[in-house]
Design a protein around this motif. Sequence first.
Motif, PDB file in Angstrom:
ATOM      1  N   TYR A  99     -22.353  -0.771 -17.009  1.00  0.00           N
ATOM      2  CA  TYR A  99     -22.218  -0.968 -15.818  1.00  0.00           C
ATOM      3  C   TYR A  99     -21.629   0.217 -15.173  1.00  0.00           C
ATOM      4  O   TYR A  99     -20.754   1.013 -15.620  1.00  0.00           O
ATOM      5  CB  TYR A  99     -21.706  -2.230 -15.344  1.00  0.00           C
ATOM      6  N   HIS A 100     -21.719   0.496 -13.828  1.00  0.00           N
ATOM      7  CA  HIS A 100     -21.000   1.421 -13.006  1.00  0.00           C
ATOM      8  C   HIS A 100     -20.982   0.629 -11.608  1.00  0.00           C
ATOM      9  O   HIS A 100     -21.976   0.060 -11.189  1.00  0.00           O
ATOM     10  CB  HIS A 100     -21.639   2.835 -12.852  1.00  0.00           C
ATOM     11  N   GLY A 101     -19.828   0.937 -10.954  1.00  0.00           N
ATOM     12  CA  GLY A 101     -19.804   0.590  -9.402  1.00  0.00           C
ATOM     13  C   GLY A 101     -18.253   0.096  -9.392  1.00  0.00           C
ATOM     14  O   GLY A 101     -17.458   0.164 -10.406  1.00  0.00           O
ATOM     15  N   LEU A 102     -18.032  -0.488  -8.327  1.00  0.00           N
ATOM     16  CA  LEU A 102     -16.634  -0.997  -7.799  1.00  0.00           C
ATOM     17  C   LEU A 102     -16.127  -2.219  -8.735  1.00  0.00           C
ATOM     18  O   LEU A 102     -14.987  -2.084  -8.987  1.00  0.00           O
ATOM     19  CB  LEU A 102     -16.626  -1.581  -6.541  1.00  0.00           C
ATOM     20  N   ALA A 103     -17.037  -3.139  -9.078  1.00  0.00           N
ATOM     21  CA  ALA A 103     -16.628  -4.098  -9.993  1.00  0.00           C
ATOM     22  C   ALA A 103     -16.395  -3.637 -11.458  1.00  0.00           C
ATOM     23  O   ALA A 103     -15.454  -4.140 -12.030  1.00  0.00           O
ATOM     24  CB  ALA A 103     -17.704  -5.235 -10.171  1.00  0.00           C
ATOM     25  N   ALA A 104     -17.488  -3.009 -11.964  1.00  0.00           N
ATOM     26  CA  ALA A 104     -17.171  -2.207 -13.148  1.00  0.00           C
ATOM     27  C   ALA A 104     -15.775  -1.326 -13.269  1.00  0.00           C
ATOM     28  O   ALA A 104     -14.945  -1.498 -14.184  1.00  0.00           O
ATOM     29  CB  ALA A 104     -18.159  -1.206 -13.494  1.00  0.00           C
ATOM     30  N   ASP A 105     -15.648  -0.689 -12.310  1.00  0.00           N
ATOM     31  CA  ASP A 105     -14.020   0.021 -12.255  1.00  0.00           C
ATOM     32  C   ASP A 105     -12.951  -0.946 -12.276  1.00  0.00           C
ATOM     33  O   ASP A 105     -11.953  -0.604 -12.747  1.00  0.00           O
ATOM     34  CB  ASP A 105     -14.007   1.122 -10.954  1.00  0.00           C
ATOM     35  N   ARG A 106     -13.135  -2.191 -11.266  1.00  0.00           N
ATOM     36  CA  ARG A 106     -12.131  -2.985 -11.416  1.00  0.00           C
ATOM     37  C   ARG A 106     -12.054  -3.733 -12.853  1.00  0.00           C
ATOM     38  O   ARG A 106     -10.907  -4.133 -13.077  1.00  0.00           O
ATOM     39  CB  ARG A 106     -12.371  -3.839 -10.363  1.00  0.00           C
ATOM     40  N   ALA A 107     -13.001  -3.955 -13.496  1.00  0.00           N
ATOM     41  CA  ALA A 107     -13.014  -4.649 -14.653  1.00  0.00           C
ATOM     42  C   ALA A 107     -11.890  -3.702 -15.841  1.00  0.00           C
ATOM     43  O   ALA A 107     -11.432  -4.260 -16.445  1.00  0.00           O
ATOM     44  CB  ALA A 107     -14.243  -4.715 -15.479  1.00  0.00           C
ATOM     45  N   LYS A 108     -12.308  -2.387 -15.591  1.00  0.00           N
ATOM     46  CA  LYS A 108     -11.436  -1.552 -16.360  1.00  0.00           C
ATOM     47  C   LYS A 108      -9.979  -1.564 -15.900  1.00  0.00           C
ATOM     48  O   LYS A 108      -9.132  -1.490 -16.665  1.00  0.00           O
ATOM     49  CB  LYS A 108     -11.992  -0.039 -16.366  1.00  0.00           C
ATOM     50  N   VAL A 109      -9.642  -1.360 -14.732  1.00  0.00           N
ATOM     51  CA  VAL A 109      -8.208  -1.218 -14.147  1.00  0.00           C
ATOM     52  C   VAL A 109      -7.564  -2.531 -14.426  1.00  0.00           C
ATOM     53  O   VAL A 109      -6.605  -2.595 -15.027  1.00  0.00           O
ATOM     54  CB  VAL A 109      -8.228  -1.113 -12.686  1.00  0.00           C
ATOM     55  N   GLN A 110      -8.282  -3.725 -14.316  1.00  0.00           N
ATOM     56  CA  GLN A 110      -7.486  -5.033 -14.547  1.00  0.00           C
ATOM     57  C   GLN A 110      -7.399  -5.365 -15.964  1.00  0.00           C
ATOM     58  O   GLN A 110      -6.356  -5.785 -16.321  1.00  0.00           O
ATOM     59  CB  GLN A 110      -8.482  -6.187 -14.047  1.00  0.00           C
ATOM     60  N   ALA A 111      -8.172  -4.723 -16.827  1.00  0.00           N
ATOM     61  CA  ALA A 111      -8.168  -4.951 -18.180  1.00  0.00           C
ATOM     62  C   ALA A 111      -6.819  -4.227 -18.722  1.00  0.00           C
ATOM     63  O   ALA A 111      -6.001  -4.515 -19.504  1.00  0.00           O
ATOM     64  CB  ALA A 111      -9.329  -4.403 -19.059  1.00  0.00           C
ATOM     65  N   ALA A 112      -6.908  -2.925 -18.068  1.00  0.00           N
ATOM     66  CA  ALA A 112      -5.596  -2.077 -18.617  1.00  0.00           C
ATOM     67  C   ALA A 112      -4.262  -2.897 -17.967  1.00  0.00           C
ATOM     68  O   ALA A 112      -3.322  -3.084 -18.817  1.00  0.00           O
ATOM     69  CB  ALA A 112      -5.682  -0.604 -17.988  1.00  0.00           C
ATOM     70  N   ARG A 113      -4.277  -3.425 -16.852  1.00  0.00           N
ATOM     71  CA  ARG A 113      -3.186  -3.975 -16.229  1.00  0.00           C
ATOM     72  C   ARG A 113      -2.740  -5.161 -17.267  1.00  0.00           C
ATOM     73  O   ARG A 113      -1.614  -5.525 -17.613  1.00  0.00           O
ATOM     74  CB  ARG A 113      -3.129  -4.655 -14.851  1.00  0.00           C
ATOM     75  N   MET A 114      -3.631  -5.763 -17.390  1.00  0.00           N
ATOM     76  CA  MET A 114      -3.294  -7.331 -18.264  1.00  0.00           C
ATOM     77  C   MET A 114      -2.963  -6.666 -19.836  1.00  0.00           C
ATOM     78  O   MET A 114      -2.013  -7.372 -20.133  1.00  0.00           O
ATOM     79  CB  MET A 114      -4.750  -7.866 -18.343  1.00  0.00           C
ATOM     80  N   ALA A 115      -3.504  -5.881 -20.462  1.00  0.00           N
ATOM     81  CA  ALA A 115      -2.872  -5.468 -21.924  1.00  0.00           C
ATOM     82  C   ALA A 115      -1.661  -5.072 -21.723  1.00  0.00           C
ATOM     83  O   ALA A 115      -0.859  -5.424 -22.574  1.00  0.00           O
ATOM     84  CB  ALA A 115      -4.232  -4.250 -22.105  1.00  0.00           C
TER      85      ALA A 115
END
Length: 136
Positions: A99-115
């Motif tokens: 994927y690419h786009g805003l939700a894909a970027d959000r998935a990566k940012v949120q995963a980093a915050r959660m980790a």
Amino acid sequence: MSGPDIVDRFDVEALLRRFYGRALTDEVLAEPFAELRASGLDAHLPVMCDFWETVLFGAGLYRGSAVTAHRDVHQKTPLSDRHFVRWLTLWNDTVDTMYHGLAADRAKVQAARMAWAMHRRLTGDDAPELDAFVGR
């Protein structure tokens, strides 16, 4: 080449299936995921889809505690920064492949915050390698 953005539960499920297909057999993550591998991904997938739909789209479907679920894993197989960095690496690679786009970027940012937060809550420690990976 990545496709369009993540837009619905179908996309979330496809992402999770591909990601966990890799994570469950990964040399670093295999031990922490042994119980999930034994019970089968299909049993846990609806909960993970609810979680990620809530994170990405504000769906309000997930009512559990991710920390509590991971605390059980941590008690059986202590999770270190190495596990979280590997999880994030596989996650980001899988998202970027599909994927690419805003939700894909959000998935990566949120995963980093959660980790990062999950590691702190489970271990009580800083992790320089994880901090560097998530840009802290």
